[in-house]
Design an enzyme around this catalytic site. Structure first.
Site, PDB file in Angstrom:
ATOM      1  N   ASN A 193       0.847  -1.199   0.000  1.00 62.55           N
ATOM      2  CA  ASN A 193       0.000   0.000   0.000  1.00 62.55           C
ATOM      3  C   ASN A 193       0.880   1.245   0.000  1.00 62.55           C
ATOM      4  OD1 ASN A 193      -2.778   0.997   0.380  1.00 62.55           O
ATOM      5  ND2 ASN A 193      -2.104   1.714   2.393  1.00 62.55           N
ATOM      6  N   HIS A 229      -4.563   9.839  -1.890  1.00 62.46           N
ATOM      7  CA  HIS A 229      -4.602  11.142  -1.193  1.00 62.46           C
ATOM      8  C   HIS A 229      -4.222  12.232  -2.198  1.00 62.46           C
ATOM      9  CE1 HIS A 229      -5.124   9.285   2.707  1.00 62.46           C
ATOM     10  NE2 HIS A 229      -4.046   8.549   2.539  1.00 62.46           N
ATOM     11  N   ASP A 261      -8.974  10.570  -0.463  1.00 61.18           N
ATOM     12  CA  ASP A 261      -9.530  11.873  -0.081  1.00 61.18           C
ATOM     13  C   ASP A 261      -8.945  12.933  -1.011  1.00 61.18           C
ATOM     14  OD1 ASP A 261      -6.972  12.163   1.135  1.00 61.18           O
ATOM     15  OD2 ASP A 261      -7.771  11.941   3.165  1.00 61.18           O
TER      16      ASP A 261
END
Ligand code: XIL
Length: 406
Positions: A193, A229, A261
């Site tokens: 990740n 992000h 986000d």
């Protein structure tokens, strides 16, 4: 005349289903993803309105613990493990029937000081890392759809990040971590990740090299998590995102957006909120377009609990719901990216009609809809016919209860 009246009555009955859009997880599953989900964190779980929406499985089919499975939370001192907080979130997901993405085992951040300040040799740190992974993964065995095994091992220039694991063990810490996780829970899918892979730059090439390193070692790696992000307006085009995702699936691994986000320099404006909506649409749309992109997770769902304001000075408003738990344009952007119909305007309308001598009165919501796909319901204004489909599609009632843009 009688025929017209019957039609009107049916339309009035059908109306509520026409105006209810699918939730995010429902739309994601309909589009072929395994889930749409959100991170959450223990301190927020005392906020009842927050938890009510977290439990809304129409929107969230998957949960990630934001902090409570990290090393500092699970093994604060060597050999002493604590699963209380992580279990709260695992239990909540299980009670709701939501998938659990488990996060994260080996990361340079949020490490207890006994790890960062310990005196290690290659052998003792490997043993400590393996013991951590084996104990944590065994505790959650059978409950994690995914484990983020190694997190953020790369710098933005694609070199390995200097951390205690890399400096002591070398790059071998990565395949060793995957091997330990696979041995402890063979059914969990194991992910690498990281962030800023979405641009397809050197960092993405290095992440592909990590996949190949693990594969070449004989250990199992099942997927790569794209954290997602972003600063508003910097999200690559959907086509470019698709090609980056496909460069990973070509290696035989799944991909997922794991922490999405889109932060905005405060205060927000209508323009930045609209751009944020387009950005989320491109992100989730790229996942839908790629075979092997299995899910999309936002890093919490409301600006009330986003990590952004405390991390990026001046920025905030990064999530699809605002601080008052009200949906922002980004929510609709996500739905459109997932191929669902979206209500855009609403006005109250009252209508009555007579069918076979029975009078039906309905107060309805007249709705203009946009849609990016042809499989979902459209309509919303029922018998008034004021339905809008995307260019090239016509709203058609397949039967009295169901309409599609065909
Ligand atoms: C963040 C949490 O949201 C914060 O509460 C915490 O203070 C710091 O970590 N990448 C990751 C996540 O993989 O674990 C991070 O979560 C955000 C960046």
């Amino acid at each position: 005349m009688i025929k017209l009246a019957v039609t009107a009555a049916l339309a009035a009955i059908a109306l509520p289903t026409c105006i209810s859009a699918l939730g995010l997880d429902q739309a994601a599953v309909a589009a072929g993803l395994t889930y749409f989900g959100t991170a959450t964190d223990n301190p927020e779980l005392t906020d009842i309105p927050y938890v009510t929406q977290l439990n809304n499985t129409a929107d969230f089919g998957q949960i990630t613990p934001g902090n409570s499975q990290k090393w500092d939370a699970t093994e604060p001192s060597q050999g002493t493990f604590s699963f209380t907080e992580g279990d709260v979130i695992a239990d909540l997901a299980e009670a709701n029937g939501q998938y659990l993405r488990c996060h994260t085992l080996v990361w340079y951040n949020q490490l207890p000081s006994w790890v960062t300040s310990g005196t290690w040799t290659n052998a003792t740190l490997i043993a400590a890392m393996q013991n951590h992974i084996t104990t944590v993964v065994s505790h959650y065995k059978g409950r994690c759809l995914h484990w983020d095994v190694v997190n953020e091992a790369l710098n933005d220039d694609g070199t390995y990040r200097t951390n205690i694991f890399y400096t002591t063990i070398g790059e071998a810490y990565i395949p060793l971590a995957f091997a330990a996780a696979a041995a402890a829970d063979p059914s969990a899918k194991l992910f690498y990740n990281d962030y800023n892979l979405e641009y397809g730059s050197t960092k993405a090439a290095s992440a592909r090299a990590i996949v190949q390193l693990v594969q070449a070692s004989g250990a199992k790696i099942d997927g790569v998590g794209f954290q997602g992000h972003f600063v508003v307006g910097t999200v690559p085009s959907q086509a470019s995102l698709v090609s980056v995702l496909q460069s990973f699936t070509a290696l035989g691994v799944e991909v997922a957006y794991t922490e999405a986000d889109v932060r905005i320099l405060l205060p927000t404006t209508a323009t930045t909120l609209a751009q944020q909506s387009s950005d989320f649409q491109a992100l989730v749309g790229s996942c839908v377009a790629v075979d092997g992109c299995v899910g999309f997770t936002i890093w919490d769902w409301t600006d009330k609990y986003s990590w952004v304001p405390s991390t990026f000075t001046g920025y905030g408003a990064a999530l699809p719901w605002d601080e008052d738990l009200v949906k922002k344009p980004a929510y609709d952007g996500l739905l459109v990216g997932l191929g669902a119909s979206v209500s855009t305007t609403t006005t109250a309308t009252t209508a009555s009609s007579t069918a076979s001598g029975v009078t039906v009165t309905a107060t309805a919501t007249a709705t203009t809809t946009t849609t990016a796909a042809h499989w979902g319901q459209c309509g919303g204004s029922g018998w008034t016919g004021a339905t809008v489909c995307a260019s090239g599609y016509t709203c058609t009632y397949v039967n009295a209860w169901y309409s599609q843009c065909l």
